[in-house]
Scaffold this motif. Structure first.
Motif, PDB file in Angstrom:
ATOM      1  N   TYR A  35      -1.654 -13.366 -65.215  1.00  0.00           N
ATOM      2  CA  TYR A  35      -1.809 -14.321 -66.323  1.00  0.00           C
ATOM      3  C   TYR A  35      -0.452 -14.880 -66.759  1.00  0.00           C
ATOM      4  CZ  TYR A  35      -3.142 -16.288 -70.824  1.00  0.00           C
ATOM      5  OH  TYR A  35      -3.342 -17.144 -71.888  1.00  0.00           O
ATOM      6  N   ARG A  36       0.556 -14.012 -66.801  1.00  0.00           N
ATOM      7  CA  ARG A  36       1.896 -14.446 -67.227  1.00  0.00           C
ATOM      8  C   ARG A  36       2.488 -15.456 -66.255  1.00  0.00           C
ATOM      9  NH1 ARG A  36       7.407 -12.447 -67.177  1.00  0.00           N
ATOM     10  NH2 ARG A  36       6.901 -10.855 -65.630  1.00  0.00           N
TER      11      ARG A  36
ATOM     12  N   ARG B 164      -5.690  -7.724 -56.542  1.00  0.00           N
ATOM     13  CA  ARG B 164      -5.638  -6.755 -55.440  1.00  0.00           C
ATOM     14  C   ARG B 164      -4.679  -7.207 -54.339  1.00  0.00           C
ATOM     15  NH1 ARG B 164      -8.483  -5.608 -50.585  1.00  0.00           N
ATOM     16  NH2 ARG B 164      -9.496  -7.646 -50.694  1.00  0.00           N
ATOM     17  N   VAL B 165      -4.748  -8.480 -53.963  1.00  0.00           N
ATOM     18  CA  VAL B 165      -3.861  -8.990 -52.917  1.00  0.00           C
ATOM     19  C   VAL B 165      -2.400  -8.865 -53.336  1.00  0.00           C
ATOM     20  CG1 VAL B 165      -3.112 -11.104 -51.744  1.00  0.00           C
ATOM     21  CG2 VAL B 165      -5.532 -10.533 -51.833  1.00  0.00           C
TER      22      VAL B 165
ATOM     23  N   VAL C 222      -4.719  -2.012 -62.980  1.00  0.00           N
ATOM     24  CA  VAL C 222      -5.578  -3.173 -63.222  1.00  0.00           C
ATOM     25  C   VAL C 222      -5.063  -4.018 -64.382  1.00  0.00           C
ATOM     26  CG1 VAL C 222      -7.908  -3.934 -63.805  1.00  0.00           C
ATOM     27  CG2 VAL C 222      -7.593  -1.927 -62.361  1.00  0.00           C
ATOM     28  N   LEU C 223      -4.768  -3.376 -65.510  1.00  0.00           N
ATOM     29  CA  LEU C 223      -4.332  -4.112 -66.702  1.00  0.00           C
ATOM     30  C   LEU C 223      -2.958  -4.726 -66.493  1.00  0.00           C
ATOM     31  CD1 LEU C 223      -5.563  -1.770 -69.595  1.00  0.00           C
ATOM     32  CD2 LEU C 223      -6.613  -3.873 -68.736  1.00  0.00           C
ATOM     33  N   GLN C 224      -2.045  -3.950 -65.901  1.00  0.00           N
ATOM     34  CA  GLN C 224      -0.704  -4.489 -65.637  1.00  0.00           C
ATOM     35  C   GLN C 224      -0.788  -5.662 -64.663  1.00  0.00           C
ATOM     36  OE1 GLN C 224       2.217  -1.650 -64.179  1.00  0.00           O
ATOM     37  NE2 GLN C 224       3.491  -3.286 -63.329  1.00  0.00           N
TER      38      GLN C 224
ATOM     39  N   LEU D 297      -8.730  -1.000 -57.097  1.00  0.00           N
ATOM     40  CA  LEU D 297      -9.293  -2.341 -57.269  1.00  0.00           C
ATOM     41  C   LEU D 297     -10.111  -2.730 -56.043  1.00  0.00           C
ATOM     42  CD1 LEU D 297      -6.824  -4.840 -58.963  1.00  0.00           C
ATOM     43  CD2 LEU D 297      -9.149  -4.277 -59.615  1.00  0.00           C
ATOM     44  N   GLY D 298      -9.664  -2.256 -54.882  1.00  0.00           N
ATOM     45  CA  GLY D 298     -10.391  -2.545 -53.650  1.00  0.00           C
ATOM     46  C   GLY D 298     -11.796  -1.962 -53.696  1.00  0.00           C
TER      47      GLY D 298
END
Length: 321
Positions: free
Chosen positions: A157-158, A136-137, A149-151, A74-75
């Motif tokens: 969101y949760r 990312r953080v 990324v998806l997890q 992600l970075g």
């Protein structure tokens, strides 16, 4: 030869965008471990007694070497989008200033407009990458909980809904806008001065091949010095907002009992609003509390600025050549 638009430029905007992407990838790969330590330091209470060097050894001892690369995928995406969008937005806005606005303004006000171009580039970049940065953080803090990324996106969101992806955006805009503006302004001011000095010091009796080699060396040295200076000045000036941003980005984070949380990630300092975050820093630790983690941040900023600008300029130079 400086960043931003120039009327006699031979490169297209797309070629400069490629240079920005290459610069972003290179920078992230080299600075990722420093970023891990920086974020962990910023999220610890100031009175825990740990220096960033001690924290680095603790991470290595308790969580292993691979921890320094948590959130790297992600970075890389963040770095590509962030750096490329900064340079691209700066290129577009400075082109407008050079071609249109400068016809109706004084040279002094033109400098103000160019500084505003940097602020625009920083704000555009901060808004674009905010969702990626939040995930990312949190991956840097608890990799097992935020996984890929998806997890990571599902978990963010949760915990806080769609707005959780923009936690810390206000602080990010107040930090990145002025930071990028100052960075580009300082770089544009310092680099030509260094080039001029190096030109003055060069031997006048050089051959064409020697002049070409000297020009490459001048570009490398001037970009490194200007980038280092720009990184130090801009990061120091905007650091309290950077610290607040990190603490706001984990506002909705809650440990998952099914996932093992690293010991140093159990008592993180979180904030609910920008103003309360800044006031808490001062109330608990005095004004120096607004600079918790400054040393490692400046170290990373120096390395990042040098690599970003040097790589960008060298790639542009190679394509021109």
């Amino acid at each position: 030869m400086v960043v931003g638009y120039e009327k006699d430029e031979t490169l297209t905007p797309n070629q400069k965008l490629i240079a920005g992407v290459v610069s972003g990838i290179t920078t992230r790969f080299i600075t990722q471990p420093l970023d891990i330590v920086k974020v962990r330091t910023q999220l610890q209470a100031k009175d825990n007694g740990s220096t960033w060097i001690g924290l680095s050894w603790r991470i290595l001892r308790e969580e292993g070497f691979t921890t320094f690369w948590h959130g790297h995928s992600l970075g890389q995406l963040h770095s590509i989008l962030s750096v490329a969008s900064q340079f691209h937005a700066y290129e577009i806005s400075t082109k407008f200033v050079e071609n249109y606005a400068s016809q109706y303004t004084s040279p002094q006000f033109k400098k103000v407009l160019l500084f505003m171009c940097g602020i625009f580039a920083g704000c555009a970049s901060a808004t674009l990458v905010s969702p990626i940065e939040v995930i990312r953080v949190r991956q840097m803090v608890v990799k097992a909980q935020y996984g890929g990324v998806l997890q990571g996106a599902r978990e963010v969101y949760r915990r806080g809904g769609i707005l959780a992806f923009y936690e810390g955006l206000t602080a990010s805009l107040m930090q990145m806008g002025p930071q990028v503006g100052i960075t580009f302004a300082v770089f544009r001011f310092v680099q030509p001065l260094v080039v001029e000095y190096l030109d003055y010091m060069e031997d006048a009796g050089q051959t064409e091949a020697e002049k070409k080699a000297a020009k490459t060396k001048q570009l490398l040295i001037s970009s490194s010095i200007a980038g280092s200076t720009a990184g130090f000045v801009s990061k120091t000036a905007t650091y309290p907002f950077d610290l607040a941003k990190r603490r706001l980005q984990i506002a909705s984070h809650k440990p998952d009992p099914k996932v093992k949380t690293p010991e140093m990630s159990k008592n993180l300092v979180k904030c609910s609003s920008l103003m309360s975050c800044l006031l808490d820093m001062v109330r608990k630790d005095g004004y120096t509390g607004m600079y918790t983690g400054w040393a490692i941040t400046i170290c990373k900023a120096q390395v990042t600025s040098v690599i970003i600008f040097t790589t960008y300029e060298m790639v542009c130079y190679a394509m021109r050549d």
